[in-house]
Design a protein around this motif. Structure first.
Motif, PDB file in Angstrom:
ATOM      1  N   VAL A  63      25.612  82.678  52.430  1.00  0.00           N
ATOM      2  CA  VAL A  63      25.804  83.959  53.125  1.00  0.00           C
ATOM      3  C   VAL A  63      26.820  84.807  52.365  1.00  0.00           C
ATOM      4  N   ALA A  66      25.134  86.218  49.288  1.00  0.00           N
ATOM      5  CA  ALA A  66      24.133  87.241  49.616  1.00  0.00           C
ATOM      6  C   ALA A  66      24.767  88.472  50.251  1.00  0.00           C
ATOM      7  N   ALA A  67      25.848  88.294  50.988  1.00  0.00           N
ATOM      8  CA  ALA A  67      26.476  89.416  51.704  1.00  0.00           C
ATOM      9  C   ALA A  67      27.957  89.479  51.330  1.00  0.00           C
ATOM     10  N   SER A  68      28.790  88.737  52.053  1.00  0.00           N
ATOM     11  CA  SER A  68      30.228  88.736  51.792  1.00  0.00           C
ATOM     12  C   SER A  68      30.901  87.665  52.643  1.00  0.00           C
ATOM     13  N   ALA A  71      30.987  88.727  56.177  1.00  0.00           N
ATOM     14  CA  ALA A  71      29.799  88.406  56.965  1.00  0.00           C
ATOM     15  C   ALA A  71      29.878  86.973  57.492  1.00  0.00           C
ATOM     16  N   ARG A  80      38.168  86.611  57.615  1.00  0.00           N
ATOM     17  CA  ARG A  80      37.588  86.419  56.291  1.00  0.00           C
ATOM     18  C   ARG A  80      38.358  85.363  55.520  1.00  0.00           C
TER      19      ARG A  80
END
Length: 89
Positions: A63, A66-68, A71, A80
């Protein structure tokens, strides 16, 4: 045996099941194992617990790629930095 995450992916035999269908099947299997009350089922649950932890890390890193990491944190309900610290490796 409590080995590492398997990289074996079975060949698809039709449409990919939904996340909800997979979750339901996993929860049913866990409930059935936990209700047996025998050492073999308990050992299976221990192996599944280890594998689930390893797969959480694999998924979190996927994930994040693909995103951050934000996310990942949002999905996990954490910061985070906490997500990165827990699942970076």
């Amino acid at each position: 045996m409590m080995g590492s995450v398997s990289s074996h992916t079975p060949a698809p035999s039709g449409p990919e099941p939904s996340v909800s269908d997979l979750e339901d099947a996993a929860l049913r299997a866990l409930a059935q194992l936990s209700g047996r009350g025998d050492p073999e089922a308990f050992q299976a649950l221990l192996r599944i617990s280890v594998a689930a932890g390893e797969h959480l890390g694999v998924s979190a890193r996927s994930v994040a790629e693909a995103a951050s990491w934000s996310a990942v944190a949002g999905a996990a309900g954490t910061s985070r930095q906490a997500a990165w610290s827990r699942w970076k490796t």
